[in-house]
Every structure is written in structure tokens, then in C-alpha cells.
Design an enzyme around this catalytic site. Structure first.
Site: not given
Length: 674
Positions: A352, A86
Site C-alpha cells: 500500500s 625488522e
């Protein structure tokens, strides 16, 4: 010579006018900017670092997705790779690189395209910090001015560190730490040469080159970075060859791992604990990552092995210790596929698994596990609750009725004590959802979340105390300032000791010889299975003296499974998890004692109305029934203690289904007993 002289003359004149125009343009656009004395570096968006009870990273949350780390802390390959591709003259230019700009322009002219930008890292940082991504002359001029300001006020290392901690690397990752975690599952401190080259290569086109999208393209770009590093003398040819042979990274399409369900839950809770998050914070949780992985592996394995055959696609598991600390929470089979947290957000009929609150209300009104009821077909108004597969056993004790999950007996007890007493008992122990006070409540028709149902069983495990369920132990700033700390205060008693003993005696029979036999693993344990109508939901909530764990299996769309019951997959997952969680831990018996009397109680069995729409008897238990007015339970484990693993001696979001509506009474008529 005269021609050449005139050419040079006009070139000089042109250069002067170009310079004047340039200065004028800079002055014009510079005048439109705020005064330089007001320029400040904007704060980096705060990161929330979430760690397990022993300090292992669970997740980072926030706009950046990772914490900021110093230039000296990260792998040295990262800044080298970024500069090589870069801005190779980063340490020699003054924020603007005329040589680099000229080179970029020349390459663009030769290629006939604008493939080279010419911006320095300082210019890119200025753009990211202060400017919009407009491609205009004004923005470019302002970018240069801001770059010069940055160079004047900050060192090169500071500029490079700010850049690497803020730049976008694709896939939602801002900064090298977030990107390293996202793509490699490791810290930027541990990144290798080939991995650093891949990260640097992403900066040109983060979304397009993301390994999550195109690992081959990311790998090719990384090779260009490696070649640039060699050309700049940063690496040797041998290092280049080794790095070139590294396979292309393959990143998951999204965060993976069930711990992200926990992270999402904590981020939702955080504002209520510390207010607005304004700076980086560290959240110390109660989660044990080993237990979390055990739970995730068990849920995934069972669904992978039996999902298609049994038509079940989802599962959830919650494990809570006696102090209310959540040790593990799995909200689904695969977080990458669906981020909907079924453990704390999905409400389902418990079947249940709700019956213990019915039997609890009965015991608190004077009955005992030896009390006898007639298990036979009954009719309550127009409702005729049926046992699983239509089997009835005649005269049975309440202990037998709960172990065998007999629907008719549960319905009779609800009639005797009144639905309101059952609702009160459930809410007292920890159920927070709204419950319908009707007789079908006995069979679990009101919907609850796995988290709250599991939490409501904890008083059975810890001797009758209701803890505050929590995920967060402490929140601190990056500098160590404590913003929040969970106080290990006394917990209120919600069950009398003798009631705890009777309930544990009955629910232990469920594991020893009842519907949860597959859950047994050599420790004293108790619990209850549950199955809703057409096997849409299958549950098992069980506990030892150390840990309470709840498991659910089903489908997001509420479609029936192929006859899954609570005694099937849920007990298998529970068994696997609890067996591993208790490895090496001294065996402890369940709290409370109850010694059966030689005779049954003589309380008359009230008649059940036939053809009536209302119960023959519907009396309420006092609100304070079973609760000691004074005193409490002080957790044995202090707030600074490591309580994550007993194994050591020392909302609707994307991908999920909407919550289902509460079932009607007909959901229970043909429901299964568990």
C-alpha cells in the site's frame, strides 16, 4: 706453521674465487634486468577517501584501503617499532646489511630452521615495488641491486615512508593508515605505543598474526617488539611495562558500520563522475554521520529486540532532504554479516505504500479528497481485491480511504483513471523501476527499491518539485583540485501546488488517525504504510517539511514475517529516527494548502465490470498532467552549504540474496492494506 699457512692460503684462494663467482652472478642476473636509467618508483594505488558533510571519515576505498601519510605525520612509535623488530641498523647501512645477514644466518644455523630472513627494510621495499615473491637466488640478487639503487636515489626517511605506506599488514590493509583504521578505528597519527608494536609485529606473518584472526598471537608478537624497542633504547622500562599491560586488540572480522553501504554505493558512482581514478581523491558526501548512526541503531535495536519473535532479519532506511541529498542510508542490519545493499539494490513489493500514486492520478483527473467511493467487496474480471482482515466501511471519502489503506477503493480508482496514468505519475515523481500497467498495480505488486520509493515521496515534502537524488557533493584531489561538483540547478515542477496540498492533507491523516499513528512525533508529518502478501515486506514512507524517510523490514529469502505490518516496526524506526533528527529544529508545516469544499464532487462513479478480464474504463492521463511546463524550484541550500542535518539551525554482492521476481496478480488478492 706450514699447515696453518697452507690453510690460510687456500682460504684466501677460496675467498677470491667466491668473490669472482659472486661478482659474476651479480653481473649475470643484473644483465637480465632493465637498464637502471629506466627504473622508476611505481605509483601507489590510488585511495578514495570518503568523508561526511562535516568532514568526518566515512571510509577509505581502493587497493590500499587508506591514504598515504608522511613520516612526520604518523605516530613516532610506528617507525621506531618497525625498525626495532625488522631492521635495527636501518639508518647506518647502505641498503644491504652484511652484519644483519651474518647474524640471521648464525641464528638459523643454531635453530636448525630459516626463521630469520636478513633482508633490510630497503630490500623489502624493493621486493614489494619491483619483484615477484619467488624464493630464488636470482630474485635475491636483484633485490640487493634494487635496494642499492633506492638508497642512491632516495633519502632514508623517504624509503621508510614509502615502505610504511605500502607494506601489507593483513586483513586487506596496505599501509599504516589503512591498518590503523582497520584494527583500531583510528588514524595512524593517533596510534599508541602498544598499538604500534602490534602493527610492527604483523609484518612477519600478516595473515596469520592478524588481530582479526588471532588476537592472542598478535599480542604475543607485539610483546617481542616492545622488548626489542627497549633493548634498542627507544623506550624505557616503565613505558614497556605500561604497554605490556595493554589488552590484545580485537578487530572485527570485516568492516563494520552501515556507512560502508554508502561508501560502496559512492565507489560505484565515482567513475561516472570523474572517470578513472588515477590518484588519491577526496569525496565530500551529503551524508550526516550522526543521522547515519541514528538510523543504524534504530534498525539494529528493533531487529535485535523483535527479530526472532516476529521472524524478521533485515531492515533498511533511507533519508533524503528536499534538495535530493541523501542524508542517511542503511542497507541492512549488519554490514559485517552481509554487504548486500537492500536500500538501493533490493527490489520489493511496496504494498500500500504505492497507493499515493494511485490517488495522485485520481486527483489530477479532477477528484478531490472529499470525493466518495463505496468501500465494499468488488470483482474485477477474475480478481477480487480484499481489504485487510476483510473489513469494509461503505461510503467513504478518498481521504478516509487512503488513511485506512482501503484496497477496494484503490482498485476502483485505478480502474477509473487507467493503470497507465498511475504508472506515469509514479515515474514522473521518481520511480525508476519498470512498472506493470495492470489493475493490481494499485496494491503495489510491481517491485521497487527503498531508495527510489523514498525519493518519489520527496515532491510531496518540498512543494511539488523532483530533485536529483545524489550522494556526492564534491570530488577533489589531495592537492585540492576540484574534479567534480554537484550543481544545485533548478528542479522541475512535477505537481501543481493545489495537488500537493490535497495529497499532504490526505497523507497527514494517515499519521494523525490512520495506519501510521505510531509515527507521530509532534511535527506536521505525512506518509503511507505498506505491507505485501503474507507480511513478506513491511514499509513506511513518511516526511516532514524538511526530511523524507523510508523504512523497510523483511527477510532476504522472501519468507513471511509473523504478521508485521507497515504500522509496526517501520513506523517505530521512522519515529525514533525523525524525532532525533528534528531535535532543536523550528517546527514547519507541510507545503501546500487545501480547503475542503462544502459539498462532494459530482463526478459519476464508473461501473466496475463483473466477469470481465479488462476494466470497464481504462483511460490514460495526459503525460503532462500536473506538471508546469516552465519554471522550477531552486534549492534554498547552495551547493557549498552544509545541508547534512536538519537538526542544526545553521547490486548482488556477497552475503545478500538475489532480487526476487515480480509478483503475480495473486500476490495482491490476499494482500494486506498496510
Amino acid at each position: 706453521m706450514g699447515l696453518i699457512g697452507r690453510f690460510l692460503y687456500w682460504c684466501v684462494v677460496l675467498g677470491i674465487w667466491v668473490g669472482i663467482a659472486g661478482v659474476g652472478m651479480v653481473a649475470y642476473y643484473g644483465a637480465k634486468m632493465p637498464a637502471a636509467t629506466t627504473w622508476t618508483i611505481p605509483d601507489r594505488p590510488p585511495n578514495v577517501r570518503i568523508v561526511s558533510v562535516d568532514g568526518q571519515l566515512i571510509a577509505n576505498r581502493g587497493m590500499t584501503g587508506g591514504e598515504a601519510i608522511g613520516l612526520h605525520e604518523m605516530s613516532p612509535y610506528i617507525p621506531q617499532a618497525v625498525m626495532a623488530i625488522e631492521d635495527r641498523r636501518f639508518y647506518s647501512h647502505f641498503g644491504f646489511d652484511p652484519i644483519g645477514l651474518a647474524r640471521a644466518m648464525a641464528e638459523n644455523l643454531m635453530s636448525g630452521s630459516f626463521s630469520q630472513g636478513g633482508s633490510t627494510l630497503t630490500q623489502q621495499l624493493a621486493k614489494n615495488l619491483f619483484l615477484k615473491p619467488d624464493r630464488t637466488v636470482e630474485r635475491k640478487v636483484q633485490e640487493v641491486l634494487l635496494a642499492l639503487w633506492l638508497e642512491h636515489n632516495h633519502t632514508k626517511d623517504q624509503i621508510l615512508e614509502m615502505y610504511l605506506n605500502r607494506v601489507y599488514f593483513g586483513s586487506g590493509a596496505y599501509g599504516v593508515e589503512a591498518a590503523s583504521r582497520r584494527y583500531f578505528g583510528k588514524s595512524a597519527r593517533d596510534v599508541t605505543l602498544s598499538e604500534a608494536a602490534l602493527l610492527a609485529g604483523l609484518l612477519k606473518a600478516p595473515s596469520r598474526l592478524s588481530p582479526a584472526r588471532d588476537p592472542q598471537a598478535a599480542g604475543k608478537r607485539a610483546q617481542l617488539v616492545l622488548a626489542a624497542m627497549r633493548d634498542e633504547g627507544m623506550i624505557k622500562q616503565k613505558e614497556l611495562q605500561v604497554a605490556m599491560e595493554a589488552p590484545a586488540a580485537r578487530a572485527a572480522a570485516f568492516w563494520t558500520g552501515s556507512e560502508n553501504y554508502v561508501a560502496d554505493r559512492i565507489v560505484e558512482e565515482l567513475p561516472g563522475l570523474i572517470g578513472e581514478v588515477r590518484s588519491d581523491v577526496i569525496v565530500d558526501t551529503t551524508i550526516d554521520l550522526e543521522l547515519q548512526k541514528l538510523a543504524e541503531d534504530s534498525i539494529r535495536r528493533l531487529i535485535g529486540a523483535s527479530g526472532k519473535k516476529l521472524n524478521v532479519s533485515q531492515g533498511a532506511l533511507v533519508s533524503i532532504d528536499n534538495t535530493g541529498a541523501v542524508r542517511a542510508m542503511v542497507g541492512g542490519a549488519d554490514y559485517a554479516t552481509s554487504q548486500f545493499d537492500r536500500a538501493s539494490e533490493a527490489r520489493r513489493q511496496p504494498g500500500s505504500a504505492f497507493k499515493p500514486f494511485v490517488f495522485l492520478a485520481a486527483l489530477e483527473q479532477g477528484r478531490t479528497p472529499q470525493s466518495v467511493r463505496n468501500d465494499a467487496p468488488i470483482r474485477i474480471g477474475k480478481w477480487t481485491p480484499e481489504n485487510y482482515q476483510g473489513k469494509y466501511f461503505g461510503k467513504v471519502t478518498l481521504a478516509t480511504a487512503l488513511a485506512k489503506s482501503l484496497n477496494s477503493v484503490a482498485a476502483q480508482l485505478t480502474m477509473e483513471v487507467g493503470p497507465e496514468a498511475v504508472v506515469e505519475a509514479a515515474h514522473r515523481l521518481g520511480i525508476e523501476s519498470k512498472l506493470q500497467a495492470n489493475t493490481s498495480l494499485a496494491l503495489g505488486t510491481s517491485e521497487v527499491t527503498p531508495l527510489e520509493l523514498t525519493a518519489a515521496y520527496v515532491p510531496f515534502a518540498n512543494g511539488g518539485y523532483r530533485p536529483e537524488v545524489h550522494f556526492v557533493r564534491r570530488v577533489t584531489t589531495a592537492s585540492g583540485e576540484v574534479l567534480y561538483e554537484h550543481e544545485g540547478s533548478a528542479m522541475p515542477r512535477v505537481l501543481r501546488p493545489e495537488i500537493v496540498g490535497m495529497m499532504n492533507s490526505m497523507m497527514a491523516s494517515t499519521v494523525e488517525a490512520g495506519t501510521a499513528r505510531k509515527a507521530a512525533f509532534g511535527w506536521p508529518a505525512a506518509g503511507k504504510t505498506g505491507t505485501s502478501q503474507k507480511s513478506r515486506d513491511a514499509w513506511f514512507i513518511g516526511y516532514t517539511a524538511n526530511l523524507t524517510t523510508g523504512v523497510w523490514f523483511g527477510n532476504d529469502n522472501g519468507s513471511p514475517t509473523k504478521n508485521i505490518t507497515g504500522g509496526g516496526l517501520p513506523t517505530q524506526a521512522w519515529h525514533e529516527f525523525m524525532l532525533a533528527a528534528h531535535e532543536g529544529v523550528p517546527v514547519a508545516k507541510l507545503p501546500g494548502e487545501w480547503h475542503p469544499e462544502p459539498t462532494f464532487d459530482t463526478a459519476p462513479v464508473p461501473p466496475v465490470g463483473v466477469g470481465d478480464d479488462t476494466p470497464a474504463i481504462s483511460r490514460n492521463a495526459p503525460a503532462s498532467r500536473g506538471i508546469e511546463a516552465a519554471g522550477g524550484f531552486e534549492p534554498q541550500l547552495g551547493r557549498d552549504s552544509s545541508t547534512a542535518s536538519i537538526r542544526r539551525p545553521s547490486a548482488d554482492v556477497g552475503g545478500g540474496a538475489p532480487q526476487r521476481r515480480s509478483g503475480s496478480i495473486f500476490d495482491a488478492i490476499f494482500g494486506k492494506g498496510g
